[in-house]
Scaffold this motif. Structure first.
Motif, PDB file in Angstrom:
ATOM      1  N   SER A  66       0.830  -1.211   0.000  1.00 24.38           N
ATOM      2  CA  SER A  66       0.000   0.000   0.000  1.00 24.38           C
ATOM      3  C   SER A  66       0.860   1.255   0.000  1.00 24.38           C
ATOM      4  O   SER A  66       0.523   2.255  -0.644  1.00 24.38           O
ATOM      5  CB  SER A  66      -0.930   0.014   1.214  1.00 24.38           C
ATOM      6  OG  SER A  66      -1.861  -1.032   1.128  1.00 24.38           O
ATOM      7  N   LEU A  69       2.199   1.790  -3.496  1.00 22.19           N
ATOM      8  CA  LEU A  69       1.133   2.240  -4.388  1.00 22.19           C
ATOM      9  C   LEU A  69       0.812   3.718  -4.152  1.00 22.19           C
ATOM     10  O   LEU A  69       0.668   4.496  -5.106  1.00 22.19           O
ATOM     11  CB  LEU A  69      -0.113   1.387  -4.172  1.00 22.19           C
ATOM     12  CG  LEU A  69      -1.327   1.731  -5.040  1.00 22.19           C
ATOM     13  CD1 LEU A  69      -0.992   1.646  -6.528  1.00 22.19           C
ATOM     14  CD2 LEU A  69      -2.491   0.805  -4.698  1.00 22.19           C
ATOM     15  N   GLN A  73       1.106   6.882  -6.805  1.00 25.35           N
ATOM     16  CA  GLN A  73      -0.057   7.738  -7.064  1.00 25.35           C
ATOM     17  C   GLN A  73       0.259   9.198  -6.766  1.00 25.35           C
ATOM     18  O   GLN A  73      -0.142  10.100  -7.514  1.00 25.35           O
ATOM     19  CB  GLN A  73      -1.245   7.267  -6.219  1.00 25.35           C
ATOM     20  CG  GLN A  73      -1.800   5.920  -6.659  1.00 25.35           C
ATOM     21  CD  GLN A  73      -2.797   5.349  -5.670  1.00 25.35           C
ATOM     22  OE1 GLN A  73      -2.816   5.703  -4.479  1.00 25.35           O
ATOM     23  NE2 GLN A  73      -3.644   4.430  -6.137  1.00 25.35           N
ATOM     24  N   ARG A  76       2.335  10.708  -9.455  1.00 25.23           N
ATOM     25  CA  ARG A  76       1.537  10.972 -10.648  1.00 25.23           C
ATOM     26  C   ARG A  76       0.654  12.211 -10.476  1.00 25.23           C
ATOM     27  O   ARG A  76       0.513  13.010 -11.408  1.00 25.23           O
ATOM     28  CB  ARG A  76       0.665   9.762 -11.003  1.00 25.23           C
ATOM     29  CG  ARG A  76      -0.076   9.929 -12.337  1.00 25.23           C
ATOM     30  CD  ARG A  76      -0.759   8.648 -12.778  1.00 25.23           C
ATOM     31  NE  ARG A  76      -1.821   8.244 -11.856  1.00 25.23           N
ATOM     32  CZ  ARG A  76      -2.526   7.125 -11.998  1.00 25.23           C
ATOM     33  NH1 ARG A  76      -2.276   6.301 -13.012  1.00 25.23           N
ATOM     34  NH2 ARG A  76      -3.467   6.807 -11.136  1.00 25.23           N
ATOM     35  N   ASN A  77       0.080  12.387  -9.292  1.00 26.22           N
ATOM     36  CA  ASN A  77      -0.825  13.531  -9.115  1.00 26.22           C
ATOM     37  C   ASN A  77      -0.124  14.793  -8.617  1.00 26.22           C
ATOM     38  O   ASN A  77      -0.769  15.832  -8.442  1.00 26.22           O
ATOM     39  CB  ASN A  77      -2.009  13.161  -8.203  1.00 26.22           C
ATOM     40  CG  ASN A  77      -1.584  12.880  -6.759  1.00 26.22           C
ATOM     41  OD1 ASN A  77      -0.598  13.388  -6.248  1.00 26.22           O
ATOM     42  ND2 ASN A  77      -2.374  12.036  -6.067  1.00 26.22           N
ATOM     43  N   LYS A  90       3.614   9.326 -14.546  1.00 28.95           N
ATOM     44  CA  LYS A  90       2.591   9.807 -15.477  1.00 28.95           C
ATOM     45  C   LYS A  90       2.317   8.802 -16.591  1.00 28.95           C
ATOM     46  O   LYS A  90       1.250   8.811 -17.207  1.00 28.95           O
ATOM     47  CB  LYS A  90       3.015  11.155 -16.068  1.00 28.95           C
ATOM     48  CG  LYS A  90       2.727  12.332 -15.148  1.00 28.95           C
ATOM     49  CD  LYS A  90       3.136  13.646 -15.786  1.00 28.95           C
ATOM     50  CE  LYS A  90       2.669  14.847 -14.956  1.00 28.95           C
ATOM     51  NZ  LYS A  90       3.120  14.819 -13.575  1.00 28.95           N
ATOM     52  N   SER A  93      -0.365   3.250 -15.759  1.00 31.45           N
ATOM     53  CA  SER A  93      -1.803   3.127 -15.529  1.00 31.45           C
ATOM     54  C   SER A  93      -2.036   2.687 -14.085  1.00 31.45           C
ATOM     55  O   SER A  93      -1.103   2.288 -13.373  1.00 31.45           O
ATOM     56  CB  SER A  93      -2.398   2.085 -16.476  1.00 31.45           C
ATOM     57  OG  SER A  93      -1.911   0.787 -16.135  1.00 31.45           O
ATOM     58  N   ASP A  94      -3.285   2.732 -13.658  1.00 38.74           N
ATOM     59  CA  ASP A  94      -3.614   2.246 -12.316  1.00 38.74           C
ATOM     60  C   ASP A  94      -3.223   0.780 -12.160  1.00 38.74           C
ATOM     61  O   ASP A  94      -2.689   0.375 -11.120  1.00 38.74           O
ATOM     62  CB  ASP A  94      -5.115   2.400 -12.047  1.00 38.74           C
ATOM     63  CG  ASP A  94      -5.539   3.852 -11.875  1.00 38.74           C
ATOM     64  OD1 ASP A  94      -4.659   4.713 -11.684  1.00 38.74           O
ATOM     65  OD2 ASP A  94      -6.749   4.118 -11.940  1.00 38.74           O
ATOM     66  N   ASP A  95      -3.469  -0.010 -13.197  1.00 36.21           N
ATOM     67  CA  ASP A  95      -3.115  -1.434 -13.137  1.00 36.21           C
ATOM     68  C   ASP A  95      -1.601  -1.620 -13.066  1.00 36.21           C
ATOM     69  O   ASP A  95      -1.116  -2.519 -12.361  1.00 36.21           O
ATOM     70  CB  ASP A  95      -3.682  -2.174 -14.349  1.00 36.21           C
ATOM     71  CG  ASP A  95      -5.189  -2.371 -14.258  1.00 36.21           C
ATOM     72  OD1 ASP A  95      -5.741  -2.231 -13.151  1.00 36.21           O
ATOM     73  OD2 ASP A  95      -5.810  -2.661 -15.304  1.00 36.21           O
ATOM     74  N   ASP A  96      -0.842  -0.798 -13.803  1.00 35.69           N
ATOM     75  CA  ASP A  96       0.626  -0.864 -13.741  1.00 35.69           C
ATOM     76  C   ASP A  96       1.095  -0.610 -12.310  1.00 35.69           C
ATOM     77  O   ASP A  96       1.946  -1.335 -11.780  1.00 35.69           O
ATOM     78  CB  ASP A  96       1.266   0.192 -14.648  1.00 35.69           C
ATOM     79  CG  ASP A  96       1.112  -0.103 -16.122  1.00 35.69           C
ATOM     80  OD1 ASP A  96       0.935  -1.273 -16.488  1.00 35.69           O
ATOM     81  OD2 ASP A  96       1.192   0.858 -16.922  1.00 35.69           O
ATOM     82  N   MET A  97       0.553   0.434 -11.714  1.00 38.94           N
ATOM     83  CA  MET A  97       0.973   0.804 -10.354  1.00 38.94           C
ATOM     84  C   MET A  97       0.668  -0.315  -9.358  1.00 38.94           C
ATOM     85  O   MET A  97       1.504  -0.657  -8.521  1.00 38.94           O
ATOM     86  CB  MET A  97       0.273   2.092  -9.924  1.00 38.94           C
ATOM     87  CG  MET A  97       0.766   3.322 -10.653  1.00 38.94           C
ATOM     88  SD  MET A  97      -0.002   4.820 -10.000  1.00 38.94           S
ATOM     89  CE  MET A  97       0.853   6.068 -10.974  1.00 38.94           C
ATOM     90  N   LYS A  98      -0.513  -0.893  -9.469  1.00 40.36           N
ATOM     91  CA  LYS A  98      -0.883  -1.982  -8.563  1.00 40.36           C
ATOM     92  C   LYS A  98       0.037  -3.181  -8.750  1.00 40.36           C
ATOM     93  O   LYS A  98       0.473  -3.809  -7.773  1.00 40.36           O
ATOM     94  CB  LYS A  98      -2.338  -2.380  -8.792  1.00 40.36           C
ATOM     95  CG  LYS A  98      -3.343  -1.325  -8.348  1.00 40.36           C
ATOM     96  CD  LYS A  98      -4.766  -1.728  -8.722  1.00 40.36           C
ATOM     97  CE  LYS A  98      -5.762  -0.642  -8.345  1.00 40.36           C
ATOM     98  NZ  LYS A  98      -7.133  -0.971  -8.780  1.00 40.36           N
TER      99      LYS A  98
END
Length: 198
Positions: A66, A69, A73, A76-77, A90, A93-98
């Motif tokens: 966690s 992750l 995130q 990226r933001n 950037k 993707s969300d799936d890449d990060m997970k």
């Protein structure tokens, strides 16, 4: 997961070289095919065997999923800033990060520990902040879930991170800024040495 922006051209070139040489990866299962190249990109700074090879770069092998992750995130933001990590995040993707967080968290924490430093231990204990630290980072500073492990984390990274909190260069954790705001550079160095030497 900071890594010097000066390395960007070398990182890109290394990715074009293909698979890592036999025996160069951490002694664990290779990353899933879908994130193989992205994991290699991480390993250019964070280490192919779990121990970072670039200054001011944290150990991420064995870190809490966690926590990894959330870091991705935030890069990226824009809540956390680093030239190279911002560009890398950037493109994830969300799936890449997970998948990356799951992969690196499953690796063993590398064998790293600074030599025992009695002076740093004494100075750290005199700061009387350990209870505040362990209320989040847990007993032994091993972290939990969203809170990263800092025990046996790289010394140079700890000094930089604590200094960034102190100087409000990393505003994503106001509680950390408040904790170290009144510490001196020597206090921060003692804290970092203590944590790296646990």
């Amino acid at each position: 997961m900071p890594c010097s922006s000066a390395l960007a051209p070398f990182v890109i070139a290394a990715l074009a070289l293909g698979p890592l040489p036999a025996g160069a990866q951490n002694n664990a299962a290779p990353p899933p095919a879908a994130i193989s190249h992205k994991a290699k990109l991480c390993q250019m700074c964070h280490g192919r065997k779990g121990l970072p090879t670039v200054k001011n770069t944290p150990i991420i092998a064995g870190q809490h999923e966690s926590s990894l992750l959330i870091a991705l995130q935030e890069y990226r933001n824009g809540a956390r800033t680093d030239d190279l990590m911002g560009r890398i995040a950037k493109d994830l993707s969300d799936d890449d990060m997970k998948a990356l967080a799951a992969y690196f968290s499953a690796l063993p924490w590398p064998a790293y520990r600074e030599p025992a430093d009695a002076a740093s231990m004494t100075r750290f204990q005199a700061l009387d902040v350990e209870k505040k630290c362990t209320s989040c980072h847990r007993e032994g500073f091993v972290g939990y879930a969203n809170t990263p492990r800092v025990a046996n984390q790289k010394l140079d990274y700890l000094i930089k991170t604590l200094s960034d909190f102190h100087d409000n260069k990393r505003p994503n954790m106001p509680s950390m800024t408040a904790l170290v705001r009144n510490l001196s550079a020597d206090d921060i160095a003692a804290m970092a040495h203590y944590l790296a030497g646990l």
